[in-house]
Design a protein around this motif. Structure first.
Motif, short mmCIF file in Angstrom:
data_model
loop_
_atom_site.label_atom_id
_atom_site.label_comp_id
_atom_site.label_asym_id
_atom_site.label_seq_id
_atom_site.Cartn_x
_atom_site.Cartn_y
_atom_site.Cartn_z
N LEU A 70 -0.09 32.91 28.11
CA LEU A 70 0.76 32.30 27.08
C LEU A 70 -0.10 31.30 26.31
CD1 LEU A 70 3.58 31.76 25.81
CD2 LEU A 70 3.84 29.95 27.53
N THR A 71 -0.15 31.45 24.99
CA THR A 71 -0.91 30.53 24.14
C THR A 71 0.04 29.84 23.18
OG1 THR A 71 -2.84 31.97 24.26
CG2 THR A 71 -2.84 30.31 22.52
N ASP A 72 0.02 28.51 23.19
CA ASP A 72 0.86 27.72 22.29
C ASP A 72 -0.04 27.15 21.21
OD1 ASP A 72 2.73 26.15 21.06
OD2 ASP A 72 3.26 24.99 22.83
N GLN A 73 0.17 27.58 19.98
CA GLN A 73 -0.60 27.11 18.82
C GLN A 73 0.17 25.97 18.18
OE1 GLN A 73 -3.75 28.28 17.33
NE2 GLN A 73 -3.37 26.23 16.54
N LEU A 74 -0.32 24.74 18.37
CA LEU A 74 0.34 23.58 17.79
C LEU A 74 0.05 23.51 16.30
CD1 LEU A 74 -0.44 20.94 20.54
CD2 LEU A 74 1.62 22.31 20.26
N PRO A 75 0.97 22.95 15.52
CA PRO A 75 0.74 22.84 14.08
C PRO A 75 -0.32 21.79 13.76
CG PRO A 75 2.84 21.84 14.69
CD PRO A 75 2.28 22.46 15.93
N ALA A 76 -0.87 21.88 12.56
CA ALA A 76 -1.83 20.88 12.09
C ALA A 76 -1.16 19.51 12.16
CB ALA A 76 -2.26 21.19 10.67
N GLY A 77 -1.93 18.50 12.53
CA GLY A 77 -1.38 17.15 12.62
C GLY A 77 -0.82 16.82 13.98
N ARG A 78 -1.02 17.72 14.95
CA ARG A 78 -0.52 17.48 16.30
C ARG A 78 -1.60 17.89 17.30
NH1 ARG A 78 5.60 18.36 17.60
NH2 ARG A 78 5.54 17.21 15.68
N ASP A 79 -1.93 17.02 18.22
CA ASP A 79 -2.93 17.31 19.26
C ASP A 79 -2.25 17.46 20.61
OD1 ASP A 79 -5.12 17.30 17.61
OD2 ASP A 79 -5.79 15.29 18.15
N LYS A 134 -6.24 23.13 18.56
CA LYS A 134 -4.81 22.79 18.63
C LYS A 134 -4.03 23.83 19.43
CE LYS A 134 -4.92 19.72 14.82
NZ LYS A 134 -5.57 18.71 15.60
N THR A 135 -4.61 24.25 20.57
CA THR A 135 -3.95 25.24 21.42
C THR A 135 -3.81 24.73 22.85
OG1 THR A 135 -6.03 26.32 21.99
CG2 THR A 135 -4.80 27.22 20.12
N VAL A 136 -2.79 25.27 23.51
CA VAL A 136 -2.61 25.11 24.95
C VAL A 136 -2.47 26.52 25.50
CG1 VAL A 136 -1.18 24.19 26.80
CG2 VAL A 136 -1.46 22.89 24.68
N THR A 137 -3.27 26.85 26.53
CA THR A 137 -3.25 28.20 27.09
C THR A 137 -2.89 28.13 28.57
OG1 THR A 137 -4.93 28.91 25.52
CG2 THR A 137 -4.60 30.30 27.44
N THR A 145 4.05 27.71 17.18
CA THR A 145 4.09 29.13 17.52
C THR A 145 3.50 29.35 18.90
OG1 THR A 145 3.82 29.71 15.19
CG2 THR A 145 3.35 31.43 16.80
N ALA A 146 4.19 30.12 19.73
CA ALA A 146 3.67 30.50 21.04
C ALA A 146 3.62 32.02 21.11
CB ALA A 146 4.55 29.95 22.16
N THR A 147 2.56 32.55 21.75
CA THR A 147 2.37 33.99 21.86
C THR A 147 2.11 34.36 23.31
OG1 THR A 147 1.42 34.06 19.65
CG2 THR A 147 1.01 35.97 21.06
N LEU A 148 2.82 35.38 23.80
CA LEU A 148 2.67 35.88 25.16
C LEU A 148 1.94 37.21 25.11
CD1 LEU A 148 3.43 35.49 28.18
CD2 LEU A 148 5.45 36.90 27.69
N ASP A 149 0.80 37.30 25.82
CA ASP A 149 0.03 38.53 25.90
C ASP A 149 0.08 39.04 27.33
OD1 ASP A 149 -1.22 38.72 23.19
OD2 ASP A 149 -2.02 36.76 23.77
N VAL A 178 4.29 39.06 22.28
CA VAL A 178 5.60 38.51 21.96
C VAL A 178 5.37 37.11 21.41
CG1 VAL A 178 7.83 37.80 22.89
CG2 VAL A 178 6.67 39.82 23.83
N THR A 179 5.92 36.84 20.21
CA THR A 179 5.70 35.56 19.55
C THR A 179 7.03 34.88 19.29
OG1 THR A 179 3.70 36.38 18.50
CG2 THR A 179 4.70 34.46 17.52
N GLY A 180 7.04 33.56 19.50
CA GLY A 180 8.22 32.77 19.19
C GLY A 180 7.80 31.53 18.41
#
Length: 142
Positions: free
Chosen positions: A3-12, A49-52, A93-97, A112-114
């Motif tokens: 699961l990868t969570d792509q944080l938006p710009a401006g957020r760490d 800007k990701t959390v995996t 946005t988070a994506t499940l592979d 799967v993306t949410g």
């Protein structure tokens, strides 16, 4: 399963953890209460800007609602700090592979993306100061 969570710009990303697994669900790499601070299978990447979350092989047993389908839930939490440069609506946005556990990289289902959108609002800070005595001389603590 990753699961990868792509944080938006401006957020760490600041922290991440696995909160819970449904009954009958387990993963090779992560368990409930696993945090990024105590496990290398959760990675925070401030530059990207990701959390995996690398769950490894996930096993789920339970009541099937079809030939090989069932519902199972894994809850994770990602905390990010809002930077001063952030403004306006932000979409996370988070994506499940899901790939074959044999290491072949065979995709078992399409990703799967949410998404979710939030608009940060600056806090209003108010400060009141009162002195507990009516007069002071220069140099007196107040």
């Amino acid at each position: 399963m990753v699961l990868t969570d792509q944080l938006p710009a401006g957020r760490d990303p600041v922290s991440a953890r696995v909160v819970s697994f449904d009954s009958g669900v387990s993963a090779d790499n992560l368990t409930a209460a696993t945090t990024a601070a105590n496990d290398a299978d959760i990675t925070l990447n401030a530059a990207a800007k990701t959390v995996t979350f690398d769950f490894g092989t996930v096993t789920a047993t339970g009541a099937a609602d079809g030939a090989a389908n069932f519902d199972a839930e894994i809850v994770v939490e990602v905390v990010g700090v809002l930077l001063e440069t952030a403004s306006g609506a932000q979409t996370n946005t988070a994506t499940l592979d899901v790939t074959a556990p044999d290491g072949s990289g065979t995709v078992l289902q399409p990703p799967v993306t949410g998404t979710d959108t939030v608009t940060p609002v600056a806090p209003t800070l108010t400060m009141d100061k009162a002195v507990g005595f009516p007069a002071a001389n220069p140099g007196d603590p107040v």
